[in-house]
Design a protein around this motif. Structure first.
Motif, PDB file in Angstrom:
ATOM      1  N   PHE A   1       0.861  -1.181   0.000  1.00 54.42           N
ATOM      2  CA  PHE A   1       0.000   0.000   0.000  1.00 54.42           C
ATOM      3  C   PHE A   1       0.893   1.225   0.000  1.00 54.42           C
ATOM      4  O   PHE A   1       1.809   1.337   0.815  1.00 54.42           O
ATOM      5  CB  PHE A   1      -0.918   0.009   1.229  1.00 54.42           C
ATOM      6  N   ARG A   2       0.636   2.160  -0.918  1.00 60.83           N
ATOM      7  CA  ARG A   2       1.485   3.333  -1.092  1.00 60.83           C
ATOM      8  C   ARG A   2       1.198   4.396  -0.012  1.00 60.83           C
ATOM      9  O   ARG A   2       0.072   4.811   0.183  1.00 60.83           O
ATOM     10  CB  ARG A   2       1.267   3.915  -2.491  1.00 60.83           C
ATOM     11  N   GLN A   3       2.252   4.813   0.661  1.00 61.41           N
ATOM     12  CA  GLN A   3       2.165   5.841   1.690  1.00 61.41           C
ATOM     13  C   GLN A   3       2.970   7.057   1.244  1.00 61.41           C
ATOM     14  O   GLN A   3       4.099   6.926   0.775  1.00 61.41           O
ATOM     15  CB  GLN A   3       2.728   5.299   3.009  1.00 61.41           C
ATOM     16  N   THR A   4       2.387   8.239   1.370  1.00 62.15           N
ATOM     17  CA  THR A   4       3.062   9.489   1.021  1.00 62.15           C
ATOM     18  C   THR A   4       3.077  10.391   2.243  1.00 62.15           C
ATOM     19  O   THR A   4       2.059  10.523   2.932  1.00 62.15           O
ATOM     20  CB  THR A   4       2.345  10.204  -0.135  1.00 62.15           C
ATOM     21  N   GLU A   5       4.237  11.020   2.509  1.00 61.71           N
ATOM     22  CA  GLU A   5       4.349  11.957   3.627  1.00 61.71           C
ATOM     23  C   GLU A   5       4.408  13.392   3.108  1.00 61.71           C
ATOM     24  O   GLU A   5       4.983  13.660   2.050  1.00 61.71           O
ATOM     25  CB  GLU A   5       5.599  11.669   4.450  1.00 61.71           C
ATOM     26  N   PHE A   6       3.857  14.302   3.908  1.00 59.18           N
ATOM     27  CA  PHE A   6       3.721  15.692   3.505  1.00 59.18           C
ATOM     28  C   PHE A   6       4.308  16.633   4.549  1.00 59.18           C
ATOM     29  O   PHE A   6       4.471  16.275   5.719  1.00 59.18           O
ATOM     30  CB  PHE A   6       2.237  16.042   3.323  1.00 59.18           C
ATOM     31  N   VAL A   7       4.571  17.870   4.092  1.00 61.04           N
ATOM     32  CA  VAL A   7       4.969  18.959   4.973  1.00 61.04           C
ATOM     33  C   VAL A   7       4.005  20.116   4.732  1.00 61.04           C
ATOM     34  O   VAL A   7       3.510  20.302   3.617  1.00 61.04           O
ATOM     35  CB  VAL A   7       6.430  19.399   4.722  1.00 61.04           C
ATOM     36  N   GLY A   8       3.732  20.898   5.786  1.00 61.65           N
ATOM     37  CA  GLY A   8       2.846  22.041   5.623  1.00 61.65           C
ATOM     38  C   GLY A   8       3.245  23.193   6.526  1.00 61.65           C
ATOM     39  O   GLY A   8       3.887  22.995   7.570  1.00 61.65           O
ATOM     40  N   LEU A   9       2.865  24.400   6.117  1.00 65.69           N
ATOM     41  CA  LEU A   9       3.099  25.608   6.905  1.00 65.69           C
ATOM     42  C   LEU A   9       2.018  25.691   7.977  1.00 65.69           C
ATOM     43  O   LEU A   9       0.826  25.697   7.672  1.00 65.69           O
ATOM     44  CB  LEU A   9       3.061  26.845   6.006  1.00 65.69           C
ATOM     45  N   LEU A  10       2.439  25.760   9.250  1.00 66.18           N
ATOM     46  CA  LEU A  10       1.487  25.703  10.350  1.00 66.18           C
ATOM     47  C   LEU A  10       0.728  27.021  10.519  1.00 66.18           C
ATOM     48  O   LEU A  10       1.298  28.117  10.402  1.00 66.18           O
ATOM     49  CB  LEU A  10       2.216  25.350  11.646  1.00 66.18           C
ATOM     50  N   ASN A  11      -0.540  26.883  10.803  1.00 70.95           N
ATOM     51  CA  ASN A  11      -1.399  28.031  11.084  1.00 70.95           C
ATOM     52  C   ASN A  11      -0.916  28.721  12.358  1.00 70.95           C
ATOM     53  O   ASN A  11      -0.878  28.105  13.423  1.00 70.95           O
ATOM     54  CB  ASN A  11      -2.844  27.540  11.257  1.00 70.95           C
ATOM     55  N   GLY A  12      -0.502  29.992  12.251  1.00 69.44           N
ATOM     56  CA  GLY A  12       0.020  30.708  13.408  1.00 69.44           C
ATOM     57  C   GLY A  12       1.524  30.653  13.532  1.00 69.44           C
ATOM     58  O   GLY A  12       2.075  31.032  14.585  1.00 69.44           O
ATOM     59  N   ALA A  13       2.220  30.195  12.498  1.00 72.53           N
ATOM     60  CA  ALA A  13       3.688  30.109  12.534  1.00 72.53           C
ATOM     61  C   ALA A  13       4.299  31.463  12.855  1.00 72.53           C
ATOM     62  O   ALA A  13       3.889  32.491  12.304  1.00 72.53           O
ATOM     63  CB  ALA A  13       4.208  29.601  11.201  1.00 72.53           C
ATOM     64  N   LYS A  14       5.315  31.479  13.722  1.00 66.79           N
ATOM     65  CA  LYS A  14       5.993  32.719  14.079  1.00 66.79           C
ATOM     66  C   LYS A  14       6.965  33.169  12.989  1.00 66.79           C
ATOM     67  O   LYS A  14       7.299  34.348  12.897  1.00 66.79           O
ATOM     68  CB  LYS A  14       6.735  32.543  15.407  1.00 66.79           C
ATOM     69  N   ASN A  15       7.434  32.211  12.190  1.00 71.30           N
ATOM     70  CA  ASN A  15       8.382  32.533  11.122  1.00 71.30           C
ATOM     71  C   ASN A  15       7.880  31.950   9.803  1.00 71.30           C
ATOM     72  O   ASN A  15       8.463  30.999   9.269  1.00 71.30           O
ATOM     73  CB  ASN A  15       9.767  31.997  11.467  1.00 71.30           C
ATOM     74  N   PRO A  16       6.795  32.491   9.260  1.00 74.43           N
ATOM     75  CA  PRO A  16       6.261  31.928   8.020  1.00 74.43           C
ATOM     76  C   PRO A  16       7.215  32.049   6.844  1.00 74.43           C
ATOM     77  O   PRO A  16       7.238  31.174   5.973  1.00 74.43           O
ATOM     78  CB  PRO A  16       4.975  32.733   7.790  1.00 74.43           C
ATOM     79  N   GLU A  17       8.021  33.110   6.808  1.00 75.05           N
ATOM     80  CA  GLU A  17       8.987  33.263   5.719  1.00 75.05           C
ATOM     81  C   GLU A  17       9.998  32.122   5.740  1.00 75.05           C
ATOM     82  O   GLU A  17      10.291  31.501   4.710  1.00 75.05           O
ATOM     83  CB  GLU A  17       9.717  34.606   5.848  1.00 75.05           C
ATOM     84  N   GLY A  18      10.527  31.834   6.927  1.00 75.25           N
ATOM     85  CA  GLY A  18      11.457  30.718   7.052  1.00 75.25           C
ATOM     86  C   GLY A  18      10.785  29.394   6.780  1.00 75.25           C
ATOM     87  O   GLY A  18      11.382  28.485   6.185  1.00 75.25           O
ATOM     88  N   GLY A  19       9.529  29.266   7.204  1.00 73.44           N
ATOM     89  CA  GLY A  19       8.793  28.035   6.961  1.00 73.44           C
ATOM     90  C   GLY A  19       8.608  27.762   5.488  1.00 73.44           C
ATOM     91  O   GLY A  19       8.796  26.631   5.009  1.00 73.44           O
ATOM     92  N   LYS A  20       8.264  28.798   4.723  1.00 69.06           N
ATOM     93  CA  LYS A  20       8.094  28.634   3.275  1.00 69.06           C
ATOM     94  C   LYS A  20       9.418  28.253   2.610  1.00 69.06           C
ATOM     95  O   LYS A  20       9.456  27.389   1.735  1.00 69.06           O
ATOM     96  CB  LYS A  20       7.539  29.922   2.678  1.00 69.06           C
ATOM     97  N   ALA A  21      10.500  28.894   3.056  1.00 66.82           N
ATOM     98  CA  ALA A  21      11.817  28.572   2.494  1.00 66.82           C
ATOM     99  C   ALA A  21      12.188  27.126   2.773  1.00 66.82           C
ATOM    100  O   ALA A  21      12.764  26.435   1.917  1.00 66.82           O
ATOM    101  CB  ALA A  21      12.874  29.509   3.071  1.00 66.82           C
ATOM    102  N   LEU A  22      11.851  26.636   3.968  1.00 67.06           N
ATOM    103  CA  LEU A  22      12.172  25.250   4.317  1.00 67.06           C
ATOM    104  C   LEU A  22      11.338  24.273   3.498  1.00 67.06           C
ATOM    105  O   LEU A  22      11.844  23.245   3.040  1.00 67.06           O
ATOM    106  CB  LEU A  22      11.961  25.021   5.814  1.00 67.06           C
ATOM    107  N   ILE A  23      10.075  24.580   3.298  1.00 64.37           N
ATOM    108  CA  ILE A  23       9.237  23.713   2.469  1.00 64.37           C
ATOM    109  C   ILE A  23       9.805  23.621   1.055  1.00 64.37           C
ATOM    110  O   ILE A  23       9.902  22.535   0.475  1.00 64.37           O
ATOM    111  CB  ILE A  23       7.785  24.226   2.454  1.00 64.37           C
ATOM    112  N   ASP A  24      10.209  24.766   0.502  1.00 68.02           N
ATOM    113  CA  ASP A  24      10.843  24.752  -0.824  1.00 68.02           C
ATOM    114  C   ASP A  24      12.073  23.844  -0.831  1.00 68.02           C
ATOM    115  O   ASP A  24      12.300  23.079  -1.780  1.00 68.02           O
ATOM    116  CB  ASP A  24      11.275  26.167  -1.216  1.00 68.02           C
TER     117      ASP A  24
END
Length: 364
Positions: free
Chosen positions: A276-299
């Motif tokens: 059975f195929r399993q896929t893992e994900f990453v997401g920007l958390l609601n209320g993140a203190k550093n959304p700019e850094g979070g977006k850069a990390l997701i990229d």
């Protein structure tokens, strides 16, 4: 031969993350700049216990962006997701890694992520991009499959099972150990695999046959693989007597990499008709203190640099088209051409009821 603790943690991770451990943090500060320069800002990655990445690769992220990465490990996949639900709007970090397709609806329905379309996500095949609103970004995939002990079946002159149907045959009575889907991600994946194979109304009959054929159930992957399974390094040390276990298609490469001494051939194999195929994900958390850094990390998590580092760190497959697998995977891993799959919406609709039905059928 033994599997080192670090390897076991990495293997559990990918592979579905089913063991529980104390929460902790890791700060990665390589590449922070010249002496006397101000320290880069920190971006906090919340994950299941077995997230892993090489220091060199995370240092490259720091060099590229000016952000250091702090990793906050928060239990197994289900536990970690539940913690973020409880802290929604005031999260522990900036991004969350490790929610998989079996639990995705729970995270999305509770609004723990905010939309962000990652740079380079067009390099990820559409089959992995399950959320059209871009609240999560796919990072890795793996296949939950039955593994077998090659030596046991060679000694018995018995062909190992290939399909789900094979596992109900008398030849394999009292040989299989599985994980409880209420407590274990691989266990849930295997249950979903049987539902994908036999349909909404047929999987119950299948599990009735498995139970009659002596299937054993334990609470975690760690217990199943490293205690009960005779084919793993840990299982041999524990004198495990089950030569069939629910694990991952990437478990054989881990047995090779961390073997002492390292074997030339993997001691375990994969029943490729049980996956059975399993896929893992990453997401920007609601209320993140550093959304700019979070977006850069997701990229960065879907960059070629990270994707090619990931297989030997977490024993999962990259999802971007231009990332190459290491030779260890291509030589010792199993190729699963037709894994079972299921739409997240259906998993959301059926998951809890199926787990309850499974418990009534198998545990009582």
């Amino acid at each position: 031969m033994s599997i080192k603790k670090a390897a076991a943690a990495a293997l559990v991770a990918a592979l579905g993350v089913t063991t529980l451990a104390a929460c902790g943090t890791d700060d990665v500060r390589e590449g922070a700049g010249k002496s006397g320069a101000p320290a880069p800002k920190t971006v906090t990655l919340v994950s299941h216990d077995s997230f892993n990445a090489s220091k060199e690769v995370l240092a490259e992220f720091t060099k590229q962006t000016g952000f250091t990465v702090k990793v906050l490990k928060s239990g197994d996949a289900g536990e970690a997701v539940n913690k973020e639900i409880l802290t929604k709007g005031s999260p522990q970090g900036d991004v969350f890694f490790g929610v998989d397709n079996t639990l995705l609806s729970r995270a999305l329905d509770n609004g723990i992520f905010v939309p962000y379309e990652a740079k380079g996500v067009d390099r990820v095949p559409a089959e992995y991009r399950l959320d059209k609103e871009h609240r999560v970004t796919p990072v890795d995939s793996g296949d939950i499959c039955v593994n077998y002990d090659k030596k046991y079946f060679a000694d018995k002159k018995l062909a190992p099972p290939v399909t789900f149907d094979d596992l109900t045959e008398p030849a394999y009575r009292n040989l299989l150990v599985v994980e409880n889907p209420e407590r274990s991600s691989p266990g849930l994946g295997f249950l979903l695999g049987t539902a994908a194979e036999y349909g909404d109304d047929g999987w119950q009959d299948y599990w009735t046959k498995l139970k009659a054929n002596g299937v054993k159930t334990v609470d975690s992957w760690e217990l199943a693989y490293n205690q009960e399974f005779s084919g793993s390094a840990g299982g041999r040390q524990a004198k495990g007597d089950r030569p069939l276990v629910v694990s991952y298609a990437s478990s054989p490469p881990a047995e090779v990499l961390y073997g002492e001494p390292q074997p030339k051939v993997a001691p375990t194999g994969v029943s490729t008709g049980t996956c059975f195929r399993q896929t893992e994900f990453v997401g920007l958390l609601n209320g993140a203190k550093n959304p700019e850094g979070g977006k850069a990390l997701i990229d960065f998590l879907i960059s070629k640099k990270f994707q090619e580092d990931m297989p030997l760190q977490m024993f999962v497959n990259p999802v971007v088209k231009d990332a190459a697998l290491p030779e260890l995977f291509t030589k010792h891993g199993a190729v699963v051409d037709k894994p079972g799959t299921m739409a997240p919406e259906k998993i959301a609709e059926k998951r809890e009821a199926w787990i309850q039905q499974w418990s009534s059928l198998v545990l009582k």
